[in-house]
Scaffold this active site. Structure first.
Site, PDB file in Angstrom:
ATOM      1  N   GLU A  93     -11.945   8.939   2.974  1.00  0.00           N
ATOM      2  CA  GLU A  93     -13.162   8.630   2.229  1.00  0.00           C
ATOM      3  C   GLU A  93     -14.386   9.208   2.944  1.00  0.00           C
ATOM      4  O   GLU A  93     -15.267   9.792   2.305  1.00  0.00           O
ATOM      5  CB  GLU A  93     -13.310   7.108   2.087  1.00  0.00           C
ATOM      6  CG  GLU A  93     -14.556   6.745   1.300  1.00  0.00           C
ATOM      7  CD  GLU A  93     -14.593   5.292   0.871  1.00  0.00           C
ATOM      8  OE1 GLU A  93     -13.828   4.477   1.408  1.00  0.00           O
ATOM      9  OE2 GLU A  93     -15.398   4.976  -0.010  1.00  0.00           O
TER      10      GLU A  93
ATOM     11  N   GLU B 273       4.815   5.245   3.726  1.00  0.00           N
ATOM     12  CA  GLU B 273       4.228   6.539   4.115  1.00  0.00           C
ATOM     13  C   GLU B 273       5.354   7.471   4.539  1.00  0.00           C
ATOM     14  O   GLU B 273       6.253   7.065   5.264  1.00  0.00           O
ATOM     15  CB  GLU B 273       3.232   6.326   5.273  1.00  0.00           C
ATOM     16  CG  GLU B 273       2.625   7.595   5.857  1.00  0.00           C
ATOM     17  CD  GLU B 273       1.964   8.489   4.802  1.00  0.00           C
ATOM     18  OE1 GLU B 273       1.008   8.047   4.146  1.00  0.00           O
ATOM     19  OE2 GLU B 273       2.429   9.635   4.621  1.00  0.00           O
TER      20      GLU B 273
ATOM     21  N   GLU C  58       0.847  -1.194   0.000  1.00  0.00           N
ATOM     22  CA  GLU C  58       0.000   0.000   0.000  1.00  0.00           C
ATOM     23  C   GLU C  58       0.882   1.243   0.000  1.00  0.00           C
ATOM     24  O   GLU C  58       1.762   1.402   0.852  1.00  0.00           O
ATOM     25  CB  GLU C  58      -0.963   0.051   1.203  1.00  0.00           C
ATOM     26  CG  GLU C  58      -1.909   1.245   1.022  1.00  0.00           C
ATOM     27  CD  GLU C  58      -2.895   1.490   2.141  1.00  0.00           C
ATOM     28  OE1 GLU C  58      -2.877   0.766   3.153  1.00  0.00           O
ATOM     29  OE2 GLU C  58      -3.678   2.450   2.004  1.00  0.00           O
TER      30      GLU C  58
ATOM     31  N   THR D 148     -11.720   4.684   4.952  1.00  0.00           N
ATOM     32  CA  THR D 148     -10.783   5.463   5.774  1.00  0.00           C
ATOM     33  C   THR D 148     -11.372   6.845   6.026  1.00  0.00           C
ATOM     34  O   THR D 148     -12.373   7.229   5.433  1.00  0.00           O
ATOM     35  CB  THR D 148      -9.420   5.649   5.074  1.00  0.00           C
ATOM     36  OG1 THR D 148      -9.610   6.497   3.937  1.00  0.00           O
ATOM     37  CG2 THR D 148      -8.815   4.336   4.657  1.00  0.00           C
TER      38      THR D 148
ATOM     39  N   ASP E  61       9.820   8.156   0.300  1.00  0.00           N
ATOM     40  CA  ASP E  61       9.107   8.361  -0.960  1.00  0.00           C
ATOM     41  C   ASP E  61       8.879   7.014  -1.658  1.00  0.00           C
ATOM     42  O   ASP E  61       9.835   6.302  -2.002  1.00  0.00           O
ATOM     43  CB  ASP E  61       9.948   9.293  -1.844  1.00  0.00           C
ATOM     44  CG  ASP E  61       9.268   9.604  -3.177  1.00  0.00           C
ATOM     45  OD1 ASP E  61       8.191   9.036  -3.465  1.00  0.00           O
ATOM     46  OD2 ASP E  61       9.831  10.422  -3.930  1.00  0.00           O
TER      47      ASP E  61
ATOM     48  N   ASP F 250      -2.998  12.145  -2.612  1.00  0.00           N
ATOM     49  CA  ASP F 250      -3.207  13.607  -2.620  1.00  0.00           C
ATOM     50  C   ASP F 250      -3.612  14.033  -4.030  1.00  0.00           C
ATOM     51  O   ASP F 250      -2.881  13.769  -4.988  1.00  0.00           O
ATOM     52  CB  ASP F 250      -1.921  14.315  -2.198  1.00  0.00           C
ATOM     53  CG  ASP F 250      -1.500  13.896  -0.791  1.00  0.00           C
ATOM     54  OD1 ASP F 250      -2.267  14.146   0.149  1.00  0.00           O
ATOM     55  OD2 ASP F 250      -0.417  13.287  -0.641  1.00  0.00           O
TER      56      ASP F 250
ATOM     57  N   ASP G 276     -11.640  10.433  -4.374  1.00  0.00           N
ATOM     58  CA  ASP G 276     -12.936  11.126  -4.299  1.00  0.00           C
ATOM     59  C   ASP G 276     -12.855  12.446  -5.078  1.00  0.00           C
ATOM     60  O   ASP G 276     -13.704  13.305  -4.926  1.00  0.00           O
ATOM     61  CB  ASP G 276     -13.346  11.399  -2.843  1.00  0.00           C
ATOM     62  CG  ASP G 276     -12.432  12.388  -2.153  1.00  0.00           C
ATOM     63  OD1 ASP G 276     -11.276  12.553  -2.609  1.00  0.00           O
ATOM     64  OD2 ASP G 276     -12.859  13.018  -1.167  1.00  0.00           O
TER      65      ASP G 276
HETATM   66  C1  LIG Z   1      -4.682  11.924   1.265  1.00  0.00           C
HETATM   67  S1  LIG Z   1      -3.678  10.828   2.180  1.00  0.00           S
HETATM   68  C2  LIG Z   1      -4.569   9.289   2.118  1.00  0.00           C
HETATM   69  C3  LIG Z   1      -4.113   8.304   3.150  1.00  0.00           C
HETATM   70  C4  LIG Z   1      -4.779   6.920   3.124  1.00  0.00           C
HETATM   71  N1  LIG Z   1      -4.476   6.209   1.906  1.00  0.00           N
HETATM   72  C5  LIG Z   1      -6.263   7.014   3.350  1.00  0.00           C
HETATM   73  O1  LIG Z   1      -7.044   6.728   2.444  1.00  0.00           O
HETATM   74  O2  LIG Z   1      -6.645   7.352   4.477  1.00  0.00           O
HETATM   75  C6  LIG Z   1      -2.306  10.543   1.096  1.00  0.00           C
HETATM   76  C7  LIG Z   1      -1.069  10.050   1.841  1.00  0.00           C
HETATM   77  O3  LIG Z   1      -0.062   9.700   0.912  1.00  0.00           O
HETATM   78  C8  LIG Z   1       1.200  10.073   1.442  1.00  0.00           C
HETATM   79  N2  LIG Z   1       2.137  10.197   0.304  1.00  0.00           N
HETATM   80  C9  LIG Z   1       2.013  11.050  -0.740  1.00  0.00           C
HETATM   81  N3  LIG Z   1       3.009  10.872  -1.636  1.00  0.00           N
HETATM   82  C10 LIG Z   1       3.773   9.853  -1.127  1.00  0.00           C
HETATM   83  C11 LIG Z   1       4.965   9.210  -1.590  1.00  0.00           C
HETATM   84  N4  LIG Z   1       5.545   9.562  -2.755  1.00  0.00           N
HETATM   85  N5  LIG Z   1       5.493   8.236  -0.834  1.00  0.00           N
HETATM   86  C12 LIG Z   1       4.922   7.877   0.341  1.00  0.00           C
HETATM   87  N6  LIG Z   1       3.790   8.448   0.833  1.00  0.00           N
HETATM   88  C13 LIG Z   1       3.225   9.429   0.102  1.00  0.00           C
HETATM   89  C14 LIG Z   1       0.920  11.364   2.176  1.00  0.00           C
HETATM   90  O4  LIG Z   1       1.876  11.621   3.194  1.00  0.00           O
HETATM   91  C15 LIG Z   1      -0.477  11.090   2.763  1.00  0.00           C
HETATM   92  O5  LIG Z   1      -0.413  10.562   4.060  1.00  0.00           O
END
Ligand SMILES: C[S@@+](CC[C@H](N)C(=O)[O-])C[C@H]1O[C@@H](n2cnc3c(N)ncnc32)[C@H](O)[C@@H]1O
Length: 232
Positions: free
Chosen positions: A214, A88, A63, A211, A115, A138, A174
């Site tokens: 969502e 993450e 994930e 989550t 990353d 994001d 979304d």
């Molecule tokens: C909008 S949140 C959604 C989190 C989770 N998937 C959920 O549905 O609750 C997006 C997450 O992706 C992480 N993220 C974004 N780009 C990333 C990357 N290149 N590598 C690791 N994490 C990343 C951000 O830190 C953030 O916590």
């Protein structure tokens, strides 16, 4: 736990995240200090031997962007026979997930705080994953930020390479314009076949836990789009 970048690898110019300091609770700090050594994998430009790390050969699910780890924890609880790797960059999220691993006594999760693009490029073996999950990435809604969206042709190619043949890339968002963008990118990747008979979205899979992102989207009246692409 290493927090940022790697000396040998200067930062790429465009990333899909902005490193926020974020509020971290005492419990999360404790989890990072005490549980990270057991469940965390440091980023290094070295290919991981997941069989050794998990101590077995099993279905492997990755994930990307686990947030607080809600989905990862729930899936790992439901599927003890599969192994789950979560990536993450946000430290409090990693801390939160470690606390969940501890309270549910889960042995089938490992976490990487770096990353995801570099982890895929450098740490994971080609054709090694059964499922890759990207839920509510994001959306970067402003036009000038679209280049920051993690779903891009090169990223799709990278995910396809790491999936086993027949493996599945599952996505949800979304943000309707991002859903269209995902569809456009993935449909043009010859390594993937869309699982949607209509050639667009699939019904919300029952297997996907809800989550807070969502739930937030729903409160805002956003429709949720699920995509499922199978590696040829
Ligand atoms: C909008 S949140 C959604 C989190 C989770 N998937 C959920 O549905 O609750 C997006 C997450 O992706 C992480 N993220 C974004 N780009 C990333 C990357 N290149 N590598 C690791 N994490 C990343 C951000 O830190 C953030 O916590």
């Amino acid at each position: 736990m290493q927090e940022r970048g790697h000396a040998a690898f200067p930062q790429r110019t465009i990333r899909s995240f902005v490193q926020r300091a974020g509020r971290i609770t005492r419990a999360q700090e404790r989890a990072l200090a005490e549980l990270w050594p057991q469940f965390g994998i440091e980023f290094a430009p070295v290919v991981l031997d997941l069989d050794t790390i998990f101590g077995r050969r099993a279905r492997r699910v990755l994930e990307i962007g686990i947030g607080d780890g809600e989905t990862l924890l729930e899936l790992a609880r439901r599927q003890p026979g599969a192994d789950f790797l979560g990536i993450e960059v946000h430290r409090p999220g990693i801390g939160h997930c470690l606390l969940g691993i501890e309270s549910a006594a889960l042995g089938n999760i490992r976490l990487i705080s770096h990353d995801a693009v570099e982890v895929l490029e450098m740490q994971l073996v080609d054709a090694s994953l059964d499922d890759v999950l990207l839920y509510f990435p994001d959306p970067w809604p402003k036009k000038r930020h679209h280049k920051r969206r993690i779903v891009q042709p090169a990223f799709a190619e990278l995910v396809a390479r790491k999936l086993k043949p027949g493996g599945v890339f599952r996505l949800a968002t979304d943000w309707a314009p991002y859903a269209e963008h995902m569809l456009e990118v993935l449909q043009h990747d010859p390594s993937f076949a869309n699982a949607s008979p209509a050639g667009d979205y699939v019904p919300r899979p029952e297997s996907r836990p809800q989550t807070k992102f969502e739930r937030r989207g729903e409160r805002l009246g956003h429709e949720v789009f699920d995509l499922e692409f199978r590696r040829a």
